[in-house]
Design a protein around this motif. Structure first.
Motif, PDB file in Angstrom:
ATOM      1  N   LEU A   1      38.703  41.573  47.551  1.00 32.79           N
ATOM      2  CA  LEU A   1      38.083  42.656  46.801  1.00 32.79           C
ATOM      3  C   LEU A   1      39.077  43.265  45.818  1.00 32.79           C
ATOM      4  CD1 LEU A   1      35.886  44.807  49.217  1.00 32.79           C
ATOM      5  CD2 LEU A   1      35.176  43.684  47.114  1.00 32.79           C
ATOM      6  N   TRP A   2      40.300  43.391  46.303  1.00 31.37           N
ATOM      7  CA  TRP A   2      41.347  43.930  45.435  1.00 31.37           C
ATOM      8  C   TRP A   2      41.523  43.066  44.196  1.00 31.37           C
ATOM      9  CZ3 TRP A   2      44.382  47.576  43.711  1.00 31.37           C
ATOM     10  CH2 TRP A   2      45.520  47.218  43.003  1.00 31.37           C
ATOM     11  N   ALA A   3      41.562  41.755  44.419  1.00 34.66           N
ATOM     12  CA  ALA A   3      41.718  40.825  43.294  1.00 34.66           C
ATOM     13  C   ALA A   3      40.562  40.998  42.314  1.00 34.66           C
ATOM     14  CB  ALA A   3      41.795  39.390  43.802  1.00 34.66           C
ATOM     15  N   ALA A   4      39.358  41.176  42.858  1.00 32.01           N
ATOM     16  CA  ALA A   4      38.192  41.380  41.990  1.00 32.01           C
ATOM     17  C   ALA A   4      38.341  42.678  41.200  1.00 32.01           C
ATOM     18  CB  ALA A   4      36.924  41.409  42.830  1.00 32.01           C
ATOM     19  N   CYS A   5      38.864  43.714  41.865  1.00 35.82           N
ATOM     20  CA  CYS A   5      39.071  45.010  41.197  1.00 35.82           C
ATOM     21  C   CYS A   5      40.048  44.865  40.031  1.00 35.82           C
ATOM     22  CB  CYS A   5      39.644  46.034  42.176  1.00 35.82           C
ATOM     23  SG  CYS A   5      38.426  46.624  43.349  1.00 35.82           S
ATOM     24  N   ILE A   6      41.118  44.129  40.282  1.00 35.78           N
ATOM     25  CA  ILE A   6      42.124  43.923  39.245  1.00 35.78           C
ATOM     26  C   ILE A   6      41.485  43.257  38.037  1.00 35.78           C
ATOM     27  CG2 ILE A   6      44.161  42.542  38.668  1.00 35.78           C
ATOM     28  CD1 ILE A   6      45.369  44.121  40.622  1.00 35.78           C
TER      29      ILE A   6
END
Lengths: 395, 488
Positions: free
Chosen positions: A237-242
């Motif tokens: 999810l973090w990667a998607a946020c980035i």
């Protein structure tokens, strides 16, 4: 007295501010039951007498400071919604010792905006309380999002003569933050031809003003992702946020927006899924159910979320950002990421548009749901729809 | 020069003497030989033998004396030479500029540093030149002239006068100049000797430090000033929006009235029309508006005035000054500076200004005096804040000004509890601070005192009423002129 009237208490040591607010309040929200107090002491006396829905308090007051007053109010009347309206400009001093305040507004602030924020904030809180998430509200309100690295970073960034090297030093002290800075700068949307491995280069690339919000976001993730079986999901999810952040910034840049709007777009993008991150972190068992229902009944993730958790992720996100003193426009952008036309302002100067477009462009994980774009509506405010098709195709 | 010649003369005299002595010894040897022959002949002549013995002794003594004298002179000469070497080496290598002039102002000589500074390759070339012949000019010629004049007139040295000179390359260098009178053997005044120490780098550091301290305080003030401006900005904008919104309502009423009053309006009774007008007025909450709109306008005007006041105070405070002393209104300086930093004291303290309206303007570097006033007020506010933080009551800062003889006195009293005896002697030390790291550099009072004492010939001191109050007193001379510090 009508039970439905919103009871609002304004606290400010400057009586002229209160008088002006009173006039505006009377005009814009004649139905409100508004009270005005010139000090924390007077406000506490009033709270003894009346049940109040919302407190809007100044910070710097003689005698009892706003922080002291709000802390007392929180302790004695925890159900009261608390907001700050402050003229102080340095954020670091604002965040110190305030504890959970639901919203943070900066003077000078248009009364219409203040009223909009009060109502939006109250609405979010109501939704939170009505949802099955209500047991987590206290936990959410006491999440320690500020650690020492973040504090040092804020202090350093306040110094106009600070060097990139000393900032990079602070960032390097925190392995988690370093990784996230490098992830961000190497995101495909930054279009940097070579891979950046040095923190100094990364910091230079990202820019100091963006680093602060990045540090805060990284910290929120860290606070949430300890000992959770969903850690892999969280990091995805973090990667998607980035990527969403970088993409939103690109959209803003390509629409010739000033740096502040580009920066808002990126931060808004990075924060767009923070609500889901919180849901997964707090209720991992629900997350599983969420995916199952979504796949079984083939209903949109957002609807599944409403069904399973009783709330939608953007509401959780916007509510949390209020607590963490994020800017009103960012909260608006996150809240209206699925339908930017509902934001306080619907035009190309508002980050909601770019966050929306970026969310629709990026889809890398099953927990990042599809966002439907109303092409005609976007085109009507001058958004470059062709660009959207290109980027979506490329992604 | 004389000495060297004399030494040479002595040396040749000496060797001549040596030769005479040698010849004498030779002759005496001959004489002794013949005498011994004669002794054989006149063995009974005891007298001659005695004479010869005596003469031999005498001769040996003379020889010894002559040898001692020669050695002594060689030693003296050696000493002289080494001293001369030392002196010229000192003159050569000392970084200070040294030059000496006769009574007419013509240069008699200088060292190499001075020659380099004035653009001469050979120090000898300075001889006979006057100041106006040099490519090296004092930034304030009257100051240099006055210095030399004062030394010649009073026959007393002047030390460490700070003067700027424009050097050959066009750069301005600051020197500490010391000038002493020169006398000859009969204690007659023959000229002046001056030594210049280049303190340009130190001056630059000092001014950077001063600047840094000023920037530091402006940086700290900026957030406070923003807060002070944001407050009126908040209510002025709210009021104006209110008036703007209400104005639309009022216009609607006026239009309605116009149509109702118009002669061509439909056939309606006056009572009917009156009732409609009254209804419109009530709907718009007319009685409320006629009270509130003037209030909103007045308060907006007040708010704009407050912003203008802060902006003017900022302008006064940050005025860089011309770099030279100008007569300035100390009362105004105090009011502006107190306004600029009001965010620092307002919440914790009341401010009582007791300023003498008759106070004459003081010759001073106003920007640096502002800075000193700021440092003192901020310290006072901090003292009060730490004393009254718990109690929730306010302290008081009292500022008074008055004239005492040919001085102006400004007193800043805070009832912040005084300064503990143990640290009282350290408060003017550079880098001494009681504040948290990042809150103060400990430069404020040190720089303030330096500015007031060194640059203004005034004083900054502090008296404490233990456990009660602290008073800082700035004393500035009214007749301040550019005076040199004199060695008594």
């Amino acid at each position: 007295m009508n039970e439905q009237r919103t009871r609002v208490l304004f606290v400010d040591d400057e009586s002229l501010i209160l008088k002006a607010m009173q006039r505006q309040c009377r005009r814009i929200r004649p139905a409100w039951d508004a009270h005005f107090a010139e000090s924390g002491y007077a406000a506490l006396d009033m709270l003894e007498e009346w049940q109040v829905d919302v407190i809007i308090s100044d910070m710097r007051m003689p005698g009892m400071t706003g922080a002291e007053f709000l802390a007392t109010a929180r302790e004695r009347w925890p159900a009261t919604h608390r907001m700050i309206l402050s003229g102080q400009t340095d954020q670091s001093s604002l965040l110190e010792g305030v504890g959970a305040v639901h919203r943070f507004l900066q003077k000078p602030c248009d009364m219409k905006q203040i009223i909009y924020s009060i109502e939006q904030s109250l609405q979010l809180r109501k939704e939170m309380c009505d949802s099955q998430l209500n047991t987590y509200i206290t936990k959410l309100e006491s999440l320690p999002v500020i650690n020492s690295v973040y504090r040092d970073l804020m202090t350093a960034l306040d110094d106009p003569n600070v060097s990139i090297d000393s900032i990079a030093d602070i960032v390097s002290r925190d392995a988690g933050l370093s990784v996230k800075v490098l992830q961000l700068v190497n995101s495909a949307f930054y279009c940097i031809p070579r891979r950046i491995d040095s923190i100094v280069d990364a910091v230079r690339r990202i820019g100091l003003s963006n680093l602060q919000s990045l540090a805060l976001i990284a910290n929120i993730f860290r606070t949430l992702d300890n000992d959770n079986e969903w850690n892999t999901v969280l990091s995805q999810l973090w990667a998607a946020c980035i990527d969403t952040g970088a993409c939103a910034e690109q959209y803003a840049k390509l629409h010739n927006q000033p740096p502040c709007v580009c920066s808002e777009a990126r931060i808004g993008g990075m924060l767009s899924l923070i609500g889901r991150v919180i849901l997964v972190a707090f209720q991992p068992e629900k997350a599983k159910e969420l995916l199952n229902i979504g796949e079984r009944d083939s209903i949109p993730l957002l609807d599944a979320e409403q069904k399973v958790c009783g709330i939608r992720q953007q509401v959780v996100g916007a509510y949390s950002l209020g607590i963490w003193a994020f800017d009103e426009r960012l909260i608006d952008a996150v809240l209206h990421q699925y339908n930017p036309a509902n934001a306080s302002v619907y035009d190309l100067t508002h980050p909601a548009v770019y966050v929306h477009a970026a969310r629709a462009t990026i889809r890398t994980h099953r927990l990042t749901d599809d966002v439907n774009v109303d092409i005609e509506s976007l085109a009507s405010i001058g958004f470059d729809v062709e660009l959207f098709e290109q980027l979506k195709h490329a992604a | 020069m004389d000495l060297a010649t004399r030494v040479l003369e002595l040396e040749s005299e000496n060797s001549a003497l040596q030769r005479t002595v040698d010849a004498l010894i030779k002759r005496m040897d001959g004489l002794l030989d013949s005498a011994s022959n004669q002794f054989d002949t006149f063995s009974k002549s005891v007298t001659l033998q005695q004479i010869v013995g005596r003469r031999t002794q005498e001769l040996a003594r003379i020889t010894e004396d002559a040898r001692n004298e020669a050695a002594r002179r060689r030693k003296a000469e050696e000493l002289m030479r080494s001293e001369r070497r030392l002196l010229s080496s000192v003159l050569l290598h000392i970084p200070h500029l040294i030059s000496w002039k006769d009574l007419s102002g013509a240069y008699l000589g200088c060292n190499r540093s001075f020659a380099q500074a004035v653009g001469l390759s050979d120090p000898e070339a300075i001889k006979g030149l006057h100041d106006q012949n040099l490519d090296w000019q004092p930034a304030q010629p009257e100051l240099s002239f006055q210095r030399e004049h004062d030394v010649l007139f009073a026959r007393l040295p002047i030390t460490d006068s700070e003067e700027a000179f424009v050097s050959v390359d066009g750069h301005v260098h600051t020197y500490l100049v010391s000038t002493v009178p020169m006398h000859n053997g009969e204690s007659q005044l023959t000229g002046v000797l001056s030594i210049y120490a280049d303190i340009t780098d130190r001056k630059n550091l000092e001014s950077q430090l001063l600047h840094a301290q000023k920037l530091e305080s402006i940086g700290q003030l900026a957030a406070g000033i923003a807060h002070e401006i944001n407050t009126p900005a908040q209510y002025v904008s709210d009021n104006i929006r209110f008036i703007l919104d209400e104005f639309h309502d009022i216009m609607r009423i006026l239009k309605l009235f116009e149509s109702l009053l118009c002669a061509s309006s439909p056939e309606r009774s006056w009572e009917d029309r009156q009732a409609e007008m009254k209804l419109a007025l009530d709907a718009a909450d007319y009685n409320y508006l006629i009270n509130e709109i003037p209030c909103a306008l007045e308060q907006s005007v007040e708010g704009i005035g407050r912003i203008a006041h802060i902006v003017k105070a900022m302008k006064d405070f940050s005025h860089p000054g011309s770099g030279v002393k100008e007569r300035a209104d100390l009362n105004q300086a105090i009011e502006s500076t107190a306004t600029v930093c009001s965010n620092r004291w307002k919440v914790v303290s009341d401010l009582v200004l007791d300023l003498d309206p008759q106070l004459p303007n003081v010759p001073c570097l106003i920007s640096e005096i502002n800075q000193a006033i700021l440092n003192i007020i901020v310290n006072a506010a901090d003292a009060i804040e730490s004393r009254y933080k718990q109690t929730g009551t306010k302290g008081t800062i009292t500022i008074t000004t008055r004239q005492v003889d040919d001085h102006v006195v400004a007193e800043f009293t805070d009832n912040g509890g005084g300064i503990p005896q143990s640290i009282r002697h350290k408060i003017f030390d550079p880098f001494f601070t009681t504040k948290d790291v990042g809150k103060g550099t400990g430069q404020g009072l040190a720089i303030s005192r330096d500015v007031i004492v060194q640059k203004h010939g005034g004083s900054l001191d502090c008296s404490v009423n233990e456990g009660e109050s602290t008073t800082f007193r700035i004393l500035l001379p009214l007749n301040a002129e550019m005076r040199h510090s004199r060695v008594a």
